[in-house]
Design an enzyme around this catalytic site. Structure first.
Site, short mmCIF file in Angstrom:
data_model
loop_
_atom_site.label_atom_id
_atom_site.label_comp_id
_atom_site.label_asym_id
_atom_site.label_seq_id
_atom_site.Cartn_x
_atom_site.Cartn_y
_atom_site.Cartn_z
N LYS A 194 16.58 5.80 19.30
CA LYS A 194 17.89 6.32 19.73
C LYS A 194 18.12 6.00 21.21
O LYS A 194 19.21 5.57 21.60
CB LYS A 194 17.95 7.84 19.51
CG LYS A 194 18.20 8.23 18.06
CD LYS A 194 17.97 9.72 17.81
CE LYS A 194 18.08 10.01 16.31
NZ LYS A 194 17.63 11.36 15.96
N GLN A 198 16.06 17.03 18.41
CA GLN A 198 15.41 16.37 17.27
C GLN A 198 14.78 17.42 16.35
O GLN A 198 14.00 18.26 16.79
CB GLN A 198 14.34 15.40 17.79
CG GLN A 198 13.67 14.56 16.73
CD GLN A 198 14.63 13.58 16.05
OE1 GLN A 198 15.43 12.92 16.69
NE2 GLN A 198 14.54 13.50 14.73
N ASP A 210 25.31 15.90 16.70
CA ASP A 210 24.76 15.93 15.34
C ASP A 210 25.72 16.64 14.38
O ASP A 210 25.57 16.53 13.16
CB ASP A 210 23.41 16.69 15.33
CG ASP A 210 22.23 15.75 15.13
OD1 ASP A 210 22.45 14.60 14.69
OD2 ASP A 210 21.09 16.17 15.40
#
Ligand code: NAD
Length: 300
Positions: A54, A98, A121
């Site tokens: 990422k 994460q 997200d």
């Protein structure tokens, strides 16, 4: 029928290119550089790989990448303090924690402490609610990537029968909400669904998000249907040598591609789109935060 392959890897490259163009425009016209902060708690090897890739892709499209690696025994208070700091940092437009988090940390509490406007997200309860009610939100990356591929392939999805297999909060449910938003007739199937083969057989669009290697055989698929395979499963591949493995999806690709009209491969389908959509969400969040026009085609 032999299905056409929906090349997620190539499509993701075009999405990243669009993101890069918009990032360059933000810099040139407004002296703004979008920034994405990724928080990793602990040393889970798979998570470390995701975070690294990422970060690399974030800088490749010209955005700032901020990585925060915390010890596995970081307290909830310390993690929440970091998120508050990132929420208040004007250089940070997107925040991603994460998952999964270590057991002693309350995932819901942590996710809901992120400023919803920076929640790239799309897991914050406010964004879940906005998506469910058809309002502008941050959309979870994997379903967003699936929807982009479906729109690109079909044009309009209006009136199509869509079956989503899997009802998780990160894939199945938001996927169903997006398909409903595009006027599909949506069925969500799950582990308790009765007569699953018959349910799938009615679908013009099948999205499989279960996590069971090749559980959808070719004869469940309606002739000409579009199949989006979200599953990522590692299986033994003795044909490649002793101890070797390979990745497969939730769909029996070889059999389904004899019946389907179009299908995503694994790897090279949904996976690359997920990271591309994370970058797309970050540039969208940055544009919104600065009251600027959102990039076209990068969100719903
Ligand atoms: P999850 O475990 O949270 O949810 C799985 C869902 O499948 C559940 O809702 C369950 O009801 C359903 N299910 C289980 N067994 C079933 C059965 N026999 N029949 C029908 N439904 C069944 O998983 P998730 O987080 O939604 O992920 C699903 C898969 O997608 C996994 O393989 C994951 O690795 C993959 N994934 C891929 C990406 C990507 O970027 N490509 C992103 C997220 C998840």
């Amino acid at each position: 029928m032999t299905a056409s392959i929906i090349d997620g890897k190539a499509f993701a490259a075009t999405v990243r290119e669009k993101v890069a163009v918009h990032v360059a425009r933000l810099k040139a016209d407004h002296d703004i550089q979008p920034g994405l902060a990724v928080v990793l708690v602990g040393e889970d090897p798979a998570s470390q790989v995701y975070v690294r890739s990422k970060g690399k892709m974030t800088t490749e499209v010209g955005m700032n990448s901020y990585e925060h690696k915390l010890d596995v025994d970081t307290s909830e208070a310390d993690l929440l303090a970091l998120i508050t700091q990132l929420n208040n940092d004007p250089a940070v437009h997107g925040i991603l924690v994460q998952l999964p988090l270590p057991d002693h940390l309350n995932e819901d509490l942590v996710i809901n402490s992120i400023d919803p406007a920076k929640d790239v997200d799309g897991f914050h309860i406010s964004n879940v609610g906005l998506l469910a009610t058809g309002q502008k939100s941050m959309v979870p990356c994997t379903p967003l990537g699936c929807l982009m591929m479906l729109r690109n392939h079909h044009g309009s999805l209006s009136g199509l029968n869509a079956v989503v297999i899997g009802r998780s909060n990160i894939v199945g449910k938001p996927m169903a909400a997006l398909l409903l938003g595009d006027s599909c007739t949506v069925t969500i199937a799950h582990s308790r669904t009765k007569a699953l083969p018959d349910v799938v057989k009615r679908a013009d669009i099948v999205v499989a998000a279960v996590g069971r290697a090749e559980m959808v055989p070719g004869d469940w698929i309606k002739d000409g249907a579009t199949v989006i395979d979200v599953g990522i499963n590692r299986i033994d591949a003795p044909e490649r040598g002793e101890g070797k493995t390979r990745l497969v999806g939730d769909v029996d690709f070889a059999a389904a591609s004899q019946v389907a009209g179009a299908i995503t491969p694994v790897p090279g389908g949904v996976g690359p789109m997920t990271i591309a959509c994370l970058l797309a969400n970050t540039v969208t969040a940055c544009s919104r935060a600065n009251g600027l026009v959102e990039p076209e085609g990068l969100t719903v």
